[in-house]
Design a protein around this motif. Structure first.
Motif, PDB file in Angstrom:
ATOM      1  N   TYR A   4       0.725  -1.089   0.063  1.00 25.46           N
ATOM      2  CA  TYR A   4      -0.078   0.008  -0.005  1.00 25.46           C
ATOM      3  C   TYR A   4       0.999   1.346  -0.075  1.00 25.46           C
ATOM      4  N   GLY A   5       1.828   1.180   0.896  1.00 26.50           N
ATOM      5  CA  GLY A   5       2.893   2.559   1.025  1.00 26.50           C
ATOM      6  C   GLY A   5       3.615   2.600  -0.422  1.00 26.50           C
ATOM      7  N   TYR A   6       3.837   1.525  -1.036  1.00 25.97           N
ATOM      8  CA  TYR A   6       4.579   1.706  -2.322  1.00 25.97           C
ATOM      9  C   TYR A   6       3.587   2.161  -3.188  1.00 25.97           C
ATOM     10  N   PRO A  47      -5.695  23.023   0.600  1.00 23.66           N
ATOM     11  CA  PRO A  47      -4.653  22.012  -0.623  1.00 23.66           C
ATOM     12  C   PRO A  47      -3.473  21.805  -0.176  1.00 23.66           C
ATOM     13  N   ALA A  48      -3.143  22.537   1.079  1.00 22.97           N
ATOM     14  CA  ALA A  48      -1.541  22.448   1.602  1.00 22.97           C
ATOM     15  C   ALA A  48      -1.400  20.764   2.408  1.00 22.97           C
ATOM     16  N   ALA A  49      -2.897  20.440   2.718  1.00 18.38           N
ATOM     17  CA  ALA A  49      -2.686  18.958   3.416  1.00 18.38           C
ATOM     18  C   ALA A  49      -2.505  17.991   2.487  1.00 18.38           C
ATOM     19  N   GLY A  50      -2.737  18.189   1.283  1.00 14.84           N
ATOM     20  CA  GLY A  50      -2.452  17.072   0.244  1.00 14.84           C
ATOM     21  C   GLY A  50      -1.683  17.565  -0.789  1.00 14.84           C
ATOM     22  N   GLY A  51      -1.152  18.718  -0.899  1.00 12.72           N
ATOM     23  CA  GLY A  51      -0.746  19.344  -2.028  1.00 12.72           C
ATOM     24  C   GLY A  51       0.852  18.641  -2.267  1.00 12.72           C
ATOM     25  N   ALA A  52       1.741  18.085  -1.464  1.00 13.21           N
ATOM     26  CA  ALA A  52       3.133  17.649  -1.529  1.00 13.21           C
ATOM     27  C   ALA A  52       2.899  16.485  -2.364  1.00 13.21           C
ATOM     28  N   SER A  53       4.038  16.452  -3.331  1.00 11.01           N
ATOM     29  CA  SER A  53       4.406  15.285  -4.103  1.00 11.01           C
ATOM     30  C   SER A  53       5.112  14.343  -3.205  1.00 11.01           C
ATOM     31  N   PRO A  54       5.033  13.171  -3.759  1.00  3.55           N
ATOM     32  CA  PRO A  54       5.794  11.964  -3.165  1.00  3.55           C
ATOM     33  C   PRO A  54       7.218  12.337  -2.990  1.00  3.55           C
ATOM     34  N   VAL A  55       7.702  13.058  -3.967  1.00  3.35           N
ATOM     35  CA  VAL A  55       9.103  13.290  -3.809  1.00  3.35           C
ATOM     36  C   VAL A  55       9.340  14.194  -2.421  1.00  3.35           C
ATOM     37  N   GLN A  56       8.585  15.321  -2.407  1.00  4.31           N
ATOM     38  CA  GLN A  56       8.727  16.200  -1.441  1.00  4.31           C
ATOM     39  C   GLN A  56       8.378  15.652   0.075  1.00  4.31           C
TER      40      GLN A  56
END
Length: 284
Positions: free
Chosen positions: A69-71, A196-205
């Motif tokens: 799931y995490g992957y 939007p800040a709560a879910g806006g970060a990309s996986p890399v960030q």
């Protein structure tokens, strides 16, 4: 600023806090509709005495499932992860529904394991989003109120199961839970549109979690973490023992599957109501 008996909402907080309350409410409503079904199906088909063995195996299997799931979640934009997970869980529930009619024993075992995974994912995702939305000061003011939605939703889900099982049957409650989960995904989408800040970060960030070796090192170095770990472990073991006693007591009555579902739902209903009173009245 609005002040009421339960919580103080500062400017701009009220709408998001009520949406988070609704999120917790719907998530636990869906889970507490399914939870008695997973137990009663297993008890009727495999017997309550076999539950501990499946729980032990499920603990190992869920660890693998959570890794995958995490992957998979890391490959999606963060704001899509929770709604997509809810939609996926609802689809799995609907897939189980026709499988129940096959009468295969493995379906009951698989559904029990799925129920454990469902509860883990719903709770962890909710509190992860809550920690993204609120800092420590806001959490002290709002988490008692927001968490009350979970207890109230637990009572609602158990109440629905308790009242409806005789009319529709145990297995026909599963699509009801799926519909509630889809409603939950809509609420989460509304929260993420407002914040939007709560879910806006990309996986890399996103911040990387600790690995297994680092986690063991932190545990060894911190007395506080060891105490917390011991408390969580004792609470978890106590809950499993008490739940197993309840399951065995329900099985010993010789009741039908629908009657066992109603018994388990009734216990969950009253416990959730007590939890709601403590969560909102005392924690806040």
């Amino acid at each position: 600023m609005r002040v009421d008996r339960i919580v103080v909402f500062r400017q701009g907080e009220a709408a998001t806090a009520w949406l988070m309350f609704a999120y917790a409410f719907l998530a636990m409503t869906a889970y507490n509709i399914v939870k008695p079904v997973t137990r009663s199906k297993f008890i009727s088909d495999l017997g309550a005495d076999n539950l501990p063995y499946v729980q032990l195996a499920a603990g190992l299997l869920i660890g693998v499932l959570v890794y995958f799931y995490g992957y998979g979640a890391s490959r999606l934009p963060r704001r899509w992860v929770v709604p997509a997970t809810h939609a996926g869980l609802a689809a799995i529930l609907l897939a189980f529904w026709p499988l129940f009619h096959t009468g295969a024993v493995w379906v009951s075992a698989a559904f029990f394991v799925f129920g454990l995974t469902l509860g883990l994912l719903l709770l962890s995702q909710f509190w992860t989003l809550a920690s993204d939305l609120y800092d420590a000061r806001q959490a002290r003011r709002l988490f008692g109120f927001i968490g009350g939605g979970a207890s109230l939703g637990g009572a609602m889900g158990a109440g629905v199961t308790r009242l409806a099982v005789d009319a529709v049957g145990t297995t026909n409650l599963v699509p009801v839970s799926a519909v509630v989960l889809l409603g939950c995904s809509v609420v989460v989408a509304a929260i993420l549109r407002r914040e939007p800040a709560a879910g806006g970060a990309s996986p890399v960030q996103a911040e990387r979690g600790v690995g297994l070796g680092e986690a063991i090192g932190l545990l060894a170095a911190s007395r506080q973490l060891r105490i917390i770990t011991l408390l969580v472990a004792c609470a978890a073991m106590s809950a499993v023992v008490i739940e197993q006693q309840l399951n065995m007591a329900a099985a010993e009555t010789g009741a039908s599957m629908d009657e066992i579902t109603r018994i388990l739902a009734e216990v969950a209903f009253y416990l959730s109501l007590a939890g709601f009173v403590l969560q909102v009245g005392v924690t806040s």
